[in-house]
Structure formats: C-alpha cells, structure tokens
Design a protein around this motif. Structure first.
Motif, PDB file in Angstrom:
ATOM      1  N   ILE A 244       4.047   4.786  -3.637  1.00 28.73           N
ATOM      2  CA  ILE A 244       2.462   4.596  -4.278  1.00 28.73           C
ATOM      3  C   ILE A 244       2.413   2.633  -4.195  1.00 28.73           C
ATOM      4  O   ILE A 244       0.904   1.753  -4.518  1.00 28.73           O
ATOM      5  N   LEU A 245       3.307   1.758  -3.760  1.00 25.70           N
ATOM      6  CA  LEU A 245       3.705   0.354  -3.270  1.00 25.70           C
ATOM      7  C   LEU A 245       2.839   0.463  -2.361  1.00 25.70           C
ATOM      8  O   LEU A 245       2.878  -1.061  -1.780  1.00 25.70           O
ATOM      9  N   ALA A 246       3.129   0.697  -1.367  1.00 27.28           N
ATOM     10  CA  ALA A 246       3.270   0.598   0.361  1.00 27.28           C
ATOM     11  C   ALA A 246       1.288   0.525   0.781  1.00 27.28           C
ATOM     12  O   ALA A 246       0.781   1.333   0.409  1.00 27.28           O
ATOM     13  N   ASP A 247       1.358  -0.492   0.769  1.00 26.99           N
ATOM     14  CA  ASP A 247       0.079  -1.545   1.061  1.00 26.99           C
ATOM     15  C   ASP A 247      -0.133  -0.956   2.755  1.00 26.99           C
ATOM     16  O   ASP A 247       0.495  -1.912   4.136  1.00 26.99           O
ATOM     17  N   LYS A 248      -0.656   0.023   3.516  1.00 32.93           N
ATOM     18  CA  LYS A 248      -0.869  -0.006   4.875  1.00 32.93           C
ATOM     19  C   LYS A 248      -2.005  -0.823   5.732  1.00 32.93           C
ATOM     20  O   LYS A 248      -1.689  -1.326   6.880  1.00 32.93           O
ATOM     21  N   ASN A 249      -2.406  -1.230   4.838  1.00 31.63           N
ATOM     22  CA  ASN A 249      -3.503  -2.393   5.463  1.00 31.63           C
ATOM     23  C   ASN A 249      -2.449  -4.329   5.953  1.00 31.63           C
ATOM     24  O   ASN A 249      -3.253  -4.769   6.183  1.00 31.63           O
TER      25      ASN A 249
END
Length: 298
Positions: A244-249
């Motif tokens: 949930i904390l992973a920002d692919k951008n």
C-alpha cells in the motif's frame, strides 16, 4: 481557510500545547503545525508565538480565537441538527499511494448522493489513541487501512478491497533493479529496513519471523516511511514495505514484489452499527466499485 485548520487552531489555543492537541485530534504534531501555518499564511498574520518555551497566542491570535470559537461551535451545532435526517460520515485515510488511486473518485461520487455528506481526515497510523479507538469513539466513521489492525475488534467490521503483500524498495540504479520478483535469498546480504507501525501488525510479525528465523536475515525496523526513503537513497540500504506504500510513479525508487506467502487485506473498517444507517450500503458500494476499477487496473 478550512474547518481542519480552524479545529487545529482552536484546540491548540485551548491547550497551549502541540502534543496534547495532537492527541485530542488524533493527528501528528507536524500535521497540527502545518495546518496552523497554512491558516496564518491565508490570514496574513501570526496566530501563535512560537519563540518561547511554551507556546502562546499573539494579540491577534487571541482576538481571532474569541471571534472564531462561537462561529465554529454554531457550525458544529448546525451540522448535528441536519444529521438527524441524513448520513454524515468522516472518512480517515493515511495518504498512501494506494488510497490516492481510488479514493478521490469515490469521495466525489459519495458527495453527489442526496442526504449524504462526507468529510475527509488524514490520519497518522501511529496515533497514540489507536486506530480502533478512532472508530469506537466516532472521531471517524470509516477508516482505510489493513485488516489486521482490527483483527481482535468484534465491534468493527471490515470490507476487504484488495489482497496485498510486500515490496522491496530500491534506488533505481540498484544492482537488483532489473528483477521482476525478489526472493529472500536475493536480499540476504543487504542492509534491510522493514517498515512497521508502532503497534506491530500481525502481518509484520509473520514477515519478521520469516526474515530472521526462517532465512537468517538481519534487519532493522522503522515506522516512518520518509526515514526509510532517506536511508535507501543515501545509505545504499533497501526497504521492505507493505504494497500500500509503494508508489510506482516515484522518480527516485523502484518497488519490486517480494516473493512471500505473507499477505494481508487492504480495505475499509467501520463500526458495525453503521450497517443499520440509511444510505450507508450505497456508500460502501461506491467505495468498493471504485476500488475494483482502480486498484485492479494494471
């Protein structure tokens, strides 16, 4: 100027203490301070004198408090009166990349429902009050988070939105950056920082056991995501964080799935008594449909 800023200012004015005010409002001290600073910027004058050991109101701040306090109380009373024939909700979220994918659309659609109003609050997951108590004490009606934060609360219901796992957080030029999935053996000799809330979640306990006991991997724990990001960026360490904390951008980091059977459900928690309130099931359906549309969009 918004109600959150006013609420923060009034609470600080009445407690003369950022820490006590943060506890009362279930926010971090930095969030309280930022809200008041933004309010001061909009007003064009200082409300609080921070130059002394103990904070105090400026002359203009004291005058503003006398004027705004009864206005805020009148607003609260008016809202309470209107709630008798409608559904008024406060939704809490922790401002994660996952939430940003679907919540804006859901909130917009909920706001268009007749007889339903929704307020949004950013919540610190490490609030001393505890996430369960935010719902029990009705500071929040709905809270987006992981299911295992509420696993022993029988008065709280949970609507799962997506099954999730963990990702490894790397600098973009890290030697592992080309891998599609990472196994425990891939990170065994690296310096690892594992994200954890202050109140350790069951999923984190399980992952900690797998790292240390099953794979003999050393790690340290941090509960602040920005601290982990700083360490990964500057100290050549790697982070292991909930998806949930992973920002692919994110332009600075890449997030590669960790091959592990430790999973959890992300979704929304709410007090069971809301099931009997009019319009609430429509609200749940909007959130669920929005999540299905955006969280499963790859």
């Amino acid at each position: 100027m918004n109600t959150n800023q006013i609420k923060c200012f009034i609470t600080v004015a009445e407690n003369n203490n950022f820490s006590k005010s943060a506890t009362k409002l279930f926010l971090s001290q930095s969030t309280i301070s930022k809200n008041i600073s933004r309010l001061e910027k909009e007003l064009g004058f200082k409300l609080i004198d921070r130059s002394h050991k103990h904070i105090k109101l400026t002359n203009k701040g004291a005058y503003f408090y006398q004027i705004i306090k009864p206005i805020a109380q009148k607003l609260d009373d008016t809202i309470s009166d209107l709630r008798e024939n409608s559904l008024s909700l406060t939704l809490g979220f922790t401002d994660t990349p996952t939430e940003s994918k679907f919540l804006p659309k859901a909130i917009d659609q909920i706001g268009q429902l007749n007889h339903v109003s929704i307020n949004v609050e950013v919540i610190d997951p490490n609030t001393p009050t505890g996430l369960i108590n935010l719902l029990r004490e009705k500071y929040l009606n709905i809270l987006c988070f992981e299911e295992d934060a509420f696993y022993n609360a029988k008065d709280i219901k949970f609507l799962p939105l997506k099954k999730m796992g963990f990702s490894v957080m790397l600098k973009r030029k890290d030697s592992l950056h080309n891998k599609k999935v990472l196994n425990f053996k891939d990170v065994k000799n690296r310096q690892i920082i594992l994200w954890s809330s202050k109140k350790v979640l069951p999923s984190i306990k399980k992952l900690s056991f797998k790292l240390a006991n099953e794979n003999n991997i050393n790690y340290t724990k941090k509960y602040d995501f920005m601290t982990i990001a700083s360490k990964v960026k500057s100290d050549a360490k790697i982070g292991i964080i909930p998806d949930i904390l992973a920002d692919k951008n994110d332009p600075d980091f890449i997030y590669i799935p960790l091959n592990s059977d430790v999973t959890y459900y992300f979704g929304i928690a709410y007090n069971r008594e809301l099931d009997n309130r009019p319009y609430f099931q429509r609200v749940l359906n909007i959130i669920k449909n929005s999540a299905n549309a955006f969280l499963n969009d790859k």
